[in-house]
Design a protein around this motif. Structure first.
Motif, PDB file in Angstrom:
ATOM      1  N   SER A 496       0.827  -1.202   0.000  1.00  0.00           N
ATOM      2  CA  SER A 496       0.000   0.000   0.000  1.00  0.00           C
ATOM      3  C   SER A 496       0.863   1.255   0.000  1.00  0.00           C
ATOM      4  CB  SER A 496      -0.952  -0.005   1.202  1.00  0.00           C
ATOM      5  OG  SER A 496      -0.236  -0.083   2.419  1.00  0.00           O
ATOM      6  N   LEU A 497       1.986   1.248   0.734  1.00  0.00           N
ATOM      7  CA  LEU A 497       2.887   2.392   0.727  1.00  0.00           C
ATOM      8  C   LEU A 497       3.569   2.523  -0.620  1.00  0.00           C
ATOM      9  CD1 LEU A 497       4.313   4.734   2.130  1.00  0.00           C
ATOM     10  CD2 LEU A 497       5.957   3.095   3.083  1.00  0.00           C
ATOM     11  N   TRP A 498       3.937   1.383  -1.212  1.00  0.00           N
ATOM     12  CA  TRP A 498       4.555   1.416  -2.542  1.00  0.00           C
ATOM     13  C   TRP A 498       3.600   2.045  -3.559  1.00  0.00           C
ATOM     14  CZ3 TRP A 498       3.300  -0.797  -7.262  1.00  0.00           C
ATOM     15  CH2 TRP A 498       4.307  -0.789  -8.233  1.00  0.00           C
ATOM     16  N   GLU A 499       2.329   1.704  -3.479  1.00  0.00           N
ATOM     17  CA  GLU A 499       1.348   2.299  -4.383  1.00  0.00           C
ATOM     18  C   GLU A 499       1.330   3.822  -4.230  1.00  0.00           C
ATOM     19  OE1 GLU A 499      -0.748   1.122  -6.669  1.00  0.00           O
ATOM     20  OE2 GLU A 499      -0.439  -1.042  -6.450  1.00  0.00           O
ATOM     21  N   THR A 500       1.395   4.287  -2.988  1.00  0.00           N
ATOM     22  CA  THR A 500       1.372   5.730  -2.738  1.00  0.00           C
ATOM     23  C   THR A 500       2.658   6.394  -3.195  1.00  0.00           C
ATOM     24  OG1 THR A 500      -0.092   5.422  -0.837  1.00  0.00           O
ATOM     25  CG2 THR A 500       1.143   7.486  -0.945  1.00  0.00           C
ATOM     26  N   ARG A 501       3.789   5.788  -2.863  1.00  0.00           N
ATOM     27  CA  ARG A 501       5.089   6.385  -3.155  1.00  0.00           C
ATOM     28  C   ARG A 501       5.422   6.357  -4.651  1.00  0.00           C
ATOM     29  NH1 ARG A 501       8.436   9.411  -1.166  1.00  0.00           N
ATOM     30  NH2 ARG A 501      10.176   8.169  -1.974  1.00  0.00           N
ATOM     31  N   VAL A 502       5.093   5.249  -5.296  1.00  0.00           N
ATOM     32  CA  VAL A 502       5.548   5.044  -6.671  1.00  0.00           C
ATOM     33  C   VAL A 502       4.436   5.274  -7.690  1.00  0.00           C
ATOM     34  CG1 VAL A 502       6.549   3.376  -8.286  1.00  0.00           C
ATOM     35  CG2 VAL A 502       7.374   3.483  -5.926  1.00  0.00           C
ATOM     36  N   ARG A 503       3.375   4.506  -7.599  1.00  0.00           N
ATOM     37  CA  ARG A 503       2.343   4.632  -8.636  1.00  0.00           C
ATOM     38  C   ARG A 503       1.679   6.003  -8.624  1.00  0.00           C
ATOM     39  NH1 ARG A 503       0.272   0.619 -11.523  1.00  0.00           N
ATOM     40  NH2 ARG A 503       0.699  -0.983  -9.970  1.00  0.00           N
ATOM     41  N   ARG A 504       1.520   6.580  -7.439  1.00  0.00           N
ATOM     42  CA  ARG A 504       0.868   7.877  -7.358  1.00  0.00           C
ATOM     43  C   ARG A 504       1.828   8.978  -6.911  1.00  0.00           C
ATOM     44  NH1 ARG A 504      -2.847   4.317  -5.243  1.00  0.00           N
ATOM     45  NH2 ARG A 504      -2.420   4.880  -3.082  1.00  0.00           N
ATOM     46  N   GLY A 505       3.131   8.679  -6.879  1.00  0.00           N
ATOM     47  CA  GLY A 505       4.116   9.658  -6.430  1.00  0.00           C
ATOM     48  C   GLY A 505       4.921  10.237  -7.575  1.00  0.00           C
ATOM     49  N   ARG A 506       5.852  11.124  -7.226  1.00  0.00           N
ATOM     50  CA  ARG A 506       6.681  11.755  -8.235  1.00  0.00           C
ATOM     51  C   ARG A 506       8.116  11.960  -7.765  1.00  0.00           C
ATOM     52  NH1 ARG A 506       4.445  14.861 -12.145  1.00  0.00           N
ATOM     53  NH2 ARG A 506       2.732  13.403 -11.946  1.00  0.00           N
ATOM     54  N   ASP A 507       8.377  11.798  -6.469  1.00  0.00           N
ATOM     55  CA  ASP A 507       9.712  12.125  -5.960  1.00  0.00           C
ATOM     56  C   ASP A 507      10.538  10.891  -5.611  1.00  0.00           C
ATOM     57  OD1 ASP A 507       8.270  11.355  -3.767  1.00  0.00           O
ATOM     58  OD2 ASP A 507       8.831  13.060  -2.500  1.00  0.00           O
ATOM     59  N   PHE A 508      10.182   9.726  -6.168  1.00  0.00           N
ATOM     60  CA  PHE A 508      11.006   8.533  -5.983  1.00  0.00           C
ATOM     61  C   PHE A 508      12.081   8.508  -7.066  1.00  0.00           C
ATOM     62  CE2 PHE A 508       7.787   7.368  -9.006  1.00  0.00           C
ATOM     63  CZ  PHE A 508       8.404   6.494  -9.889  1.00  0.00           C
ATOM     64  N   ASP A 509      13.189   7.793  -6.790  1.00  0.00           N
ATOM     65  CA  ASP A 509      14.270   7.690  -7.776  1.00  0.00           C
ATOM     66  C   ASP A 509      13.972   6.640  -8.842  1.00  0.00           C
ATOM     67  OD1 ASP A 509      15.684   9.547  -6.323  1.00  0.00           O
ATOM     68  OD2 ASP A 509      17.091   8.110  -5.450  1.00  0.00           O
ATOM     69  N   ALA A 510      13.609   5.460  -8.380  1.00  0.00           N
ATOM     70  CA  ALA A 510      13.462   4.340  -9.317  1.00  0.00           C
ATOM     71  C   ALA A 510      12.660   3.237  -8.657  1.00  0.00           C
ATOM     72  CB  ALA A 510      14.832   3.812  -9.736  1.00  0.00           C
ATOM     73  N   THR A 511      12.188   2.324  -9.463  1.00  0.00           N
ATOM     74  CA  THR A 511      11.495   1.145  -8.965  1.00  0.00           C
ATOM     75  C   THR A 511      11.754  -0.008  -9.923  1.00  0.00           C
ATOM     76  OG1 THR A 511       9.371   0.328  -8.099  1.00  0.00           O
ATOM     77  CG2 THR A 511       9.303   1.560 -10.164  1.00  0.00           C
ATOM     78  N   ALA A 512      11.168  -1.141  -9.626  1.00  0.00           N
ATOM     79  CA  ALA A 512      11.224  -2.291 -10.521  1.00  0.00           C
ATOM     80  C   ALA A 512       9.874  -2.980 -10.460  1.00  0.00           C
ATOM     81  CB  ALA A 512      12.337  -3.255 -10.117  1.00  0.00           C
ATOM     82  N   HIS A 513       9.454  -3.493 -11.602  1.00  0.00           N
ATOM     83  CA  HIS A 513       8.167  -4.187 -11.650  1.00  0.00           C
ATOM     84  C   HIS A 513       8.205  -5.177 -12.800  1.00  0.00           C
ATOM     85  CE1 HIS A 513       4.402  -4.587  -9.731  1.00  0.00           C
ATOM     86  NE2 HIS A 513       3.646  -4.135 -10.707  1.00  0.00           N
ATOM     87  N   GLN A 514       7.109  -5.876 -12.998  1.00  0.00           N
ATOM     88  CA  GLN A 514       7.048  -6.834 -14.092  1.00  0.00           C
ATOM     89  C   GLN A 514       5.728  -6.654 -14.826  1.00  0.00           C
ATOM     90  OE1 GLN A 514       6.238 -10.344 -10.844  1.00  0.00           O
ATOM     91  NE2 GLN A 514       6.783 -11.029 -12.844  1.00  0.00           N
TER      92      GLN A 514
END
Length: 642
Positions: A496-514
C-alpha cells in the motif's frame, strides 16, 4: 435436464449470437435452490431461484463436469495490500470477456453485442431481468449513470478511460431501451471491446446507480454532509472513493456495494485481521447445463497472511486450495514439489505473458531537476543496463531458466524486434564505466560518482516487499551498480505504501516491476514499457498523465520524441484492421528500442501454481497475465471440490 453439445455451446457463445437460452428446461421445476440460501427463501427474505435469474441466464458448460453447490474455497491475501487477487478470483464480470483460452471474446453480462464495419458504433444488449446482488435491476439506467455522473462529469472524473476516446474525443452513449444501448465514437476505435474485457476495466458493470447516487451532489443535495460524516472533505472525494477511482483496495473494502460478481463480501478486506469472507451472490446470472445456479462454491475465505513465507507454510499444510501469486518462485518449486502428498495439491502451468521478469525503471519525471536530467540521459540508462550481469541473476534466482532480454516481445511472435530485446543486454562493466566517465566523471572519497551539483549519484530503488524475487535479484544487482560508481540502494515497503510512493508519487528515484505483455494483441493493449500511456508506466508518471489528460495540473508535457510515440499509440488504438494494427505496433516497438526508456533482465519462463487435488474444472494450463486476469477468464464460478 438439458444437455449441451460442445458444438452448441461454442455456437451459443459466438460474438454475434445472443446468449444461450434454456430450451426444454422448465425453470420452476428444474432450477435447483441452493441449500446455502434455502432458509432465506423460506423466510421470504429472498425470492425463489427462478425469480432471481434473468430471463435468459448465461449457460456455462463446465470444463470437466457439472458440480454441486456448497463448500468453501480457501484462499489468502498477502500483506493486506493489493487486492488484485480479489479482482482475479471473484471480480471478472465485464460486459464482454476473454474466453478461457484467450483466442477471442464471448458475451458475459451483455447478452449480445455487435460492431459496425468501421468500428465507430458498438451495440450492447443486456439481459432482461438481470439484478444486482441486492435484487435491484441492472439496466441501461446504470450505464447512463456511469456516463453522466462519472465519465462526463468534470468534478468526479480525474482522467483515464482512454479507450472511451477516439481521435481525442469521447464516445457518446445512446440508450435505446431498458436493455439496449449504443456506444458511438466520432472516429474508429478498433480495440474498444477488447479494452472492456482487459483486466476488468469495464466500469459499466461496477456502477449501481441506486446505490452510488447517494454520494453525488447532483442526485443527493445532502451528499456533502454525508461525506463529512465519513471523514472526507467533500462529496467529490466520497463519490470517487465509492466508485473505485482511488484503487481496488478502497473499491473492495465496502461490503455494502451491490455487485454482479459471483460472490459478494460480508467481511471485506481490511475489516478483520484474520480473514475476509465472500458469499454467493443469490442473483448471479449464470447456470450450468443441469440447471444449477452458479457459483458452485458457497463462500470464498481469504486468510489474511503476513508475508509470502507464512503463505508457503499454509500451502504446505494444505490450508490453501489454489494459489500462484507470491509463492510461484523457482526457489519454492522444489519445496512445493516435495510437499504435494502431505499438502494434498498438484500443479498447474502458467504460460507466461509478461514482458520481463523484472524491469528497472528510473523516474524520468523526477521532481529533483539534477536527477531528472541525469535519468533522462539515454546513455546513463544504457550504461546501467550494461552493468547488470543478467546471466548471474537468471542462474541464482531463476535456476538457470531464461535468457538475457530487455522488456520486449517473445521471439516467436510476429511483432518481435531483435534490437528491442537484445540491445545493451551484454554484461560489460568496462563499457558501462567508459560511458559513465563521459557523463559523470567525478568521484567522491568512497569512489562513488558525483553529479553536476557535487552530490553523490544515489539511486534508491523502491520496491514492493511482497515481490521476493525482486529482492533476491537486487542483492546481486546493488553491488553491480556500485562497481561502476553508482550508489544503488534498495528500500522495500508494504504494497500500500509502494502504491502511494511510486504509482501515485513523483519524488522517488526508481522502482522495478514486471507484467506488461510480450505478444500480439496483449502487447498492443498493455504497451506500458514501450510508450508511457497509463499509471502502469511507472518510469514516466507525468508523461502518462499527459497522455490521459493533458489539462491535468500534474501532467508533464513530454519531449517531442515521446509525444510522437504517444501519437503513434493513439493511431494504433483507432485502427480496426488487424494487419494495419501490426504495422503500427511494429513501428512503436522500433521506436521504443531507440528511446530505451527502461531495461530488464530476462523474458520470463513459464510459471506455475498449486491447486488441491480435489478441485474440479480448474484448467491445467492458463495464461499468466494482468490483462487476462488469471484465473478470472477461466470462470472460477464453475470450480468446485469433489
Amino acid at each position: 435436464m438439458v444437455k449441451l453439445s460442445r458444438r452448441a455451446f461454442i455456437a451459443a457463445t459466438s460474438a454475434t449470437a445472443a446468449s444461450l437460452a434454456l430450451p426444454g428446461l422448465g425453470r420452476a421445476a428444474e432450477l435447483k435452490e441452493s441449500a446455502f440460501l434455502k432458509d432465506q427463501v423460506a423466510a421470504g427474505a429472498l425470492p425463489p431461484v427462478a425469480q432471481r435469474l434473468p430471463a435468459n441466464p448465461l449457460v456455462i458448460a463446465p470444463l470437466e463436469r457439472a458440480g454441486q453447490q456448497g463448500g468453501d474455497w480457501k484462499h489468502a491475501l498477502v500483506g493486506g495490500g493489493s487486492l488484485s487477487m480479489v479482482v482475479r478470483y471473484q471480480g471478472y464480470e465485464p460486459l464482454v470477456r476473454f474466453n478461457p483460452d484467450w483466442s477471442g471474446l464471448v458475451e458475459n453480462t451483455a447478452e449480445s453485442w455487435s460492431v459496425n464495419a468501421d468500428a465507430t458504433e458498438y451495440t450492447f444488449r443486456l439481459r432482461k431481468g438481470h439484478r444486482w446482488s441486492d435484487g435491484h435491476p441492472f439496466t441501461t439506467e446504470d450505464v447512463q449513470f456511469w456516463y453522466d455522473a462519472f465519465f462526463t462529469d468534470k468534478d468526479t472524473n480525474t482522467g483515464g478511460n482512454s479507450w472511451w476516446y477516439a481521435d481525442g474525443k469521447p464516445a457518446r452513449i445512446e440508450v435505446i431501451d431498458e436493455t439496449t444501448f449504443k456506444v458511438v465514437f466520432p472516429s474508429p476505435n478498433g480495440f474498444f471491446v477488447q479494452n472492456l474485457a482487459w483486466a476488468q476495466q469495464d466500469q459499466l458493470t461496477r456502477t449501481p446507480k441506486h446505490y452510488l447516487q447517494q454520494f453525488h451532489a447532483r442526485y443527493n443535495p445532502d451528499a456533502d454532509k454525508l461525506a463529512k460524516e465519513k471523514g472526507l472533505q467533500s462529496w467529490i472525494a466520497l463519490f470517487q472513493r465509492e466508485i473505485g477511482l482511488s484503487d481496488d483496495n478502497t473499491f473492495f473494502q465496502n461490503p455494502n456495494r451491490p455487485t454482479l460478481n459471483a460472490w459478494m463480501f460480508t467481511v471485506a478486506p481490511g475489516q478483520s485481521t484474520e480473514q475476509a469472507l465472500a458469499v454467493r451472490n443469490p442473483y448471479y446470472f449464470k447456470v450450468d447445463p443441469e440447471g444449477t445456479q452458479l457459483p458452485y462454491f458457497d463462500r470464498i475465505v481469504y486468510q489474511m497472511v503476513a508475508d509470502p513465507e507464512v503463505l508457503l507454510l499454509k500451502v504446505l499444510q494444505g490450508e490453501i486450495d489454489m494459489m500462484d501469486q507470491y509463492i510461484a518462485t523457482p526457489a519454492n518449486k522444489p519445496v512445493l514439489f516435495d510437499g504435494q502428498q502431505k499438502g494434498g495439491y498438484g500443479f498447474y502451468t502458467l504460460k507466461e505473458t509478461a514482458a520481463n521478469v523484472m524491469v528497472f525503471q528510473l523516474n524520468l519525471n523526477h521532481t529533483d531537476p539534477v536527477k531528472n536530467k541525469l535519468f533522462n540521459t539515454r546513455e546513463f540508462r544504457q550504461a546501467l543496463s550494461l552493468a547488470v550481469d543478467r546471466q548471474a541473476l537468471i542462474d541464482a534466482v531463476f535456476v538457470g531458466q531464461g535468457q538475457p532480454a530487455q522488456a520486449s516481445i517473445r521471439p516467436d511472435d510476429p511483432l518481435y524486434v531483435e534490437r528491442l530485446a537484445k540491445d545493451f543486454t551484454q554484461y560489460d562493466p568496462d563499457a558501462a564505466n567508459a560511458m559513465l566517465d563521459k557523463l559523470i566523471p567525478n568521484r567522491d572519497g568512497d569512489n562513488y560518482r558525483t553529479d553536476e551539483s557535487g552530490r553523490r549519484v544515489t539511486v534508491i530503488f523502491e520496491l514492493d516487499q511482497t515481490r521476493t524475487t525482486f529482492l533476491d535479484m537486487f542483492q546481486l544487482v546493488v553491488p553491480m551498480f556500485q562497481a561502476v560508481g553508482i550508489d544503488a540502494q534498495v528500500r522495500s515497503m508494504d504494497r500500500s505504501l509502494w502504491e502511494t510512493r511510486v504509482r501515485r508519487g513523483r519524488d522517488f528515484d526508481a522502482t522495478a516491476h514486471q507484467f506488461g505483455a510480450n505478444s500480439g494483441i496483449a502487447a498492443m493493449l498493455d504497451a506500458r514499457y514501450f510508450v508511457p500511456f497509463s499509471t502502469n508506466s511507472l518510469f514516466a508518471p507525468g508523461w502518462s498523465l499527459y497522455y490521459l489528460d493533458p489539462k491535468n495540473p500534474d501532467a508533464i508535457e513530454p519531449p517531442a520524441e515521446i509525444k510522437a510515440q504517444q501519437d503513434l499509440y493513439t493511431t494504433l488504438l483507432a485502427t480496426g484492421d488487424p494487419e494495419q494494427q501490426k504495422a503500427v505496433m511494429k513501428q512503436i516497438l522500433e521506436q521504443a528500442a531507440d528511446l530505451f526508456m527502461t531495461f530488464g533482465v530476462s523474458l520470463p519462463p513459464d510459471s506455475y501454481g498449486i491447486v488441491k487435488t480435489n478441485m474440479v474444472n480448474v484448467p491445467k494450463t492458463m495464461p499468466n497475465s494482468f490483462g487476462w486476469p488469471t484465473p478470472g477468464p477461466a470462470r472460477p464460478e464453475q470450480f468446485f471440490k469433489a
